[in-house]
Design a protein around this motif. Structure first.
Motif, short mmCIF file in Angstrom:
data_model
loop_
_atom_site.label_atom_id
_atom_site.label_comp_id
_atom_site.label_asym_id
_atom_site.label_seq_id
_atom_site.Cartn_x
_atom_site.Cartn_y
_atom_site.Cartn_z
N SER A 42 138.98 20.34 15.99
CA SER A 42 139.86 21.11 15.12
C SER A 42 139.66 22.61 15.32
CB SER A 42 139.61 20.74 13.66
OG SER A 42 140.36 21.57 12.79
N LEU A 43 138.40 23.03 15.48
CA LEU A 43 138.11 24.44 15.70
C LEU A 43 138.73 24.93 17.01
CD1 LEU A 43 134.38 24.64 14.56
CD2 LEU A 43 136.26 25.95 13.58
N ILE A 44 138.62 24.10 18.04
CA ILE A 44 139.17 24.48 19.35
C ILE A 44 140.69 24.62 19.27
CG2 ILE A 44 139.56 23.67 21.71
CD1 ILE A 44 136.74 22.48 21.62
N ARG A 45 141.34 23.69 18.57
CA ARG A 45 142.80 23.78 18.42
C ARG A 45 143.20 25.03 17.66
NH1 ARG A 45 142.22 18.18 17.43
NH2 ARG A 45 142.32 18.52 15.18
N THR A 46 142.49 25.34 16.60
CA THR A 46 142.81 26.54 15.81
C THR A 46 142.59 27.80 16.63
OG1 THR A 46 142.17 25.39 13.78
CG2 THR A 46 142.26 27.79 13.70
N TYR A 47 141.45 27.85 17.33
CA TYR A 47 141.14 29.01 18.16
C TYR A 47 142.21 29.21 19.24
CZ TYR A 47 138.84 31.87 21.70
OH TYR A 47 138.56 32.84 22.63
N SER A 48 142.54 28.14 19.94
CA SER A 48 143.51 28.25 21.04
C SER A 48 144.88 28.67 20.53
CB SER A 48 143.61 26.92 21.78
OG SER A 48 142.37 26.58 22.39
N SER A 49 145.29 28.11 19.40
CA SER A 49 146.59 28.43 18.84
C SER A 49 146.67 29.90 18.46
CB SER A 49 146.87 27.56 17.62
OG SER A 49 148.05 27.97 16.96
N LEU A 50 145.65 30.40 17.77
CA LEU A 50 145.66 31.80 17.34
C LEU A 50 145.54 32.73 18.54
CD1 LEU A 50 145.72 33.80 14.97
CD2 LEU A 50 143.22 33.70 14.96
N LYS A 51 144.63 32.40 19.47
CA LYS A 51 144.46 33.25 20.65
C LYS A 51 145.77 33.37 21.43
CE LYS A 51 143.06 31.71 24.52
NZ LYS A 51 142.34 31.06 25.64
N ASN A 52 146.42 32.25 21.65
CA ASN A 52 147.67 32.28 22.42
C ASN A 52 148.74 33.10 21.71
OD1 ASN A 52 146.51 30.66 24.38
ND2 ASN A 52 147.33 28.75 23.54
N ASN A 53 148.80 32.97 20.40
CA ASN A 53 149.78 33.73 19.63
C ASN A 53 149.51 35.23 19.73
OD1 ASN A 53 150.57 35.14 16.91
ND2 ASN A 53 151.92 33.37 17.07
N LEU A 54 148.23 35.61 19.58
CA LEU A 54 147.88 37.04 19.60
C LEU A 54 147.98 37.61 21.01
CD1 LEU A 54 144.88 37.15 17.08
CD2 LEU A 54 147.31 37.60 16.67
N MET A 55 147.75 36.81 22.00
CA MET A 55 147.94 37.28 23.38
C MET A 55 149.42 37.53 23.67
SD MET A 55 145.06 37.59 25.06
CE MET A 55 143.40 36.93 25.30
N ALA A 56 150.26 36.65 23.13
CA ALA A 56 151.70 36.79 23.37
C ALA A 56 152.31 37.90 22.53
CB ALA A 56 152.40 35.46 23.07
N HIS A 57 151.78 38.11 21.35
CA HIS A 57 152.30 39.13 20.44
C HIS A 57 151.12 40.02 20.01
CE1 HIS A 57 155.91 36.61 20.24
NE2 HIS A 57 155.10 35.59 19.99
#
Length: 391
Positions: free
Chosen positions: A70-85
């Motif tokens: 769950s932590l990995i999914r949350t981290y990846s989701s937020l990281k990808n969003n912040l990298m894109a925006h």
């Protein structure tokens, strides 16, 4: 849209700290936009919550291992969003295992990063300073002694004080708090605070309740009050309480996000039995004598020793009041020593030793004054400066 600020807080204390930072930034930059991971206090300030902070509310290595997917999914989701925006600045509030990793990725992409609440490298794993230097553009610390640590390593740092020191009055009003909670103004009351995490309640609540039963043998009129941080912890506590019932005990559930119910409990009590952590500092700011206790599982202990390469902390204390006062001002009863008998004896002293009570109250007042800064303004200034500075 104004300045875009990404923030991550992982537990209730971080949510409260972060909400004050948001207030400070909005005073200077009203159109600032906030997004990331947070709780109800940050949400109430208009922050866009991409993931609830419960996703990060794990306790140490054992819980982290269990919740790793769950932590990995949350981290990846937020990281990808912040990298894109990309935000104009990222602010990580505590949660160092999650935030420092994310901060390094963002900083490598040109995003300034500010970390609020320095990891306790002065107690465990000083080598983390190297990861901090790579990840953090500017460190905001709560305690004065931390400044020299980061300056020595060439990391920009600002002491902003502890926001709780400005929010909690220098002179608490015990009778007013008792009136709010519907408590007897003349009763002798011990607050019991077994922690806000499930693992803490599981390990500490049984010992604390057994301690309360022993204290009732000493003083049958003694009353106990217990703040409960949320519905999940209420369920956890009630399950334990049903097997260890204690007379004269009341629980109080959080109802107002602006003022935690725990603060009313702390202000209303005569003394407390408290889990080590932020609550012990809050109790000191309310000038209440306390007994600090903590218990971790054997697996957790082995994992901490393995991860840190240490058998014990660099400093001889675990409680924040003692660390800040640089002495054993408050009893610390830990691990196997945390028997109901030992805890009860220490609690009796904090309730009945008048000379000790007066001495510790004076020490806590001086401690409070040293931490009382305009934290929201100082933090906001540092964050806005970082947002407009080269990485």
């Amino acid at each position: 849209m104004g300045l875009k600020i990404a923030m991550v807080a992982g537990e209730p204390s971080g949510d409260l700290l972060a909400s004050r930072i948001i207030d400070g930034i909005k005073q200077v930059q009203p159109d600032a936009y906030f997004t990331g991971i947070g709780g109800p206090n940050m949400l109430s300030r208009g922050m866009q919550i991409q993931h609830p902070m419960d996703k990060l509310s794990v306790f140490g290595y054992a819980d982290a291992i269990k919740q790793l997917p769950s932590l990995i999914r949350t981290y990846s989701s937020l990281k990808n969003n912040l990298m894109a925006h990309k935000p104009d600045v990222f602010v990580g509030v505590d949660a160092p295992d999650f935030n420092l990793r994310l901060e390094q990725k963002l900083r490598e992409q040109g995003v300034p990063t500010v970390h609020f609440v320095g990891p306790s490298i002065w107690a465990w794993r000083y080598e983390r300073i190297h990861a901090i230097k790579k990840a953090v553009s500017h460190m905001l610390v709560l305690f004065p002694f931390e400044v020299d640590i980061y300056r020595k390593e060439g990391i920009p740092v600002t002491f902003v004080g502890h926001p709780l020191a400005s929010q909690i009055p220098l002179k608490p009003d015990r009778q007013a708090a008792r009136l709010r909670l519907g408590l007897d103004s003349d009763a002798r009351i011990l607050a019991i605070l077994p922690g806000s995490r499930a693992s803490e309640v599981k390990l500490l609540a049984p010992r604390f309740l057994q301690t309360a039963k022993q204290l009732l043998e000493h003083d049958p009129n003694l009353q106990f009050i217990v703040p409960i941080v949320n519905e999940k912890r209420q369920k956890d506590f009630d399950e334990i309480f049903s097997g260890i019932p204690v007379n004269n005990l009341k629980t109080f559930a959080t109802t107002d996000t602006e003022r935690p119910i725990a603060w009313d409990v702390m202000e209303a009590c005569d003394a407390a039995l408290v889990a080590s952590g932020t609550a012990s500092l809050e109790m000191a700011l309310f000038k209440r004598p306390m007994v600090i206790s903590y218990v971790i599982s054997p697996l957790m202990k082995k994992l901490m020793e393995w991860k840190s390469g240490q058998l014990k902390p660099y400093v001889p204390w675990v409680g924040l009041p003692n660390i800040l006062l640089n002495e054993f001002a408050v009893p610390e009863i830990l691990q196997d020593e945390a028997s109901p008998e030992n805890l009860a004896a220490a609690c009796i002293n904090t309730l009945e030793n008048t000379a000790y009570i007066q001495e510790i109250q004076q020490k806590f007042l001086l401690l409070h004054e040293s931490l009382r800064q305009d934290t929201a303004r100082l933090a906001a200034e540092a964050i806005l400066s970082a947002a407009h500075s080269p990485v």
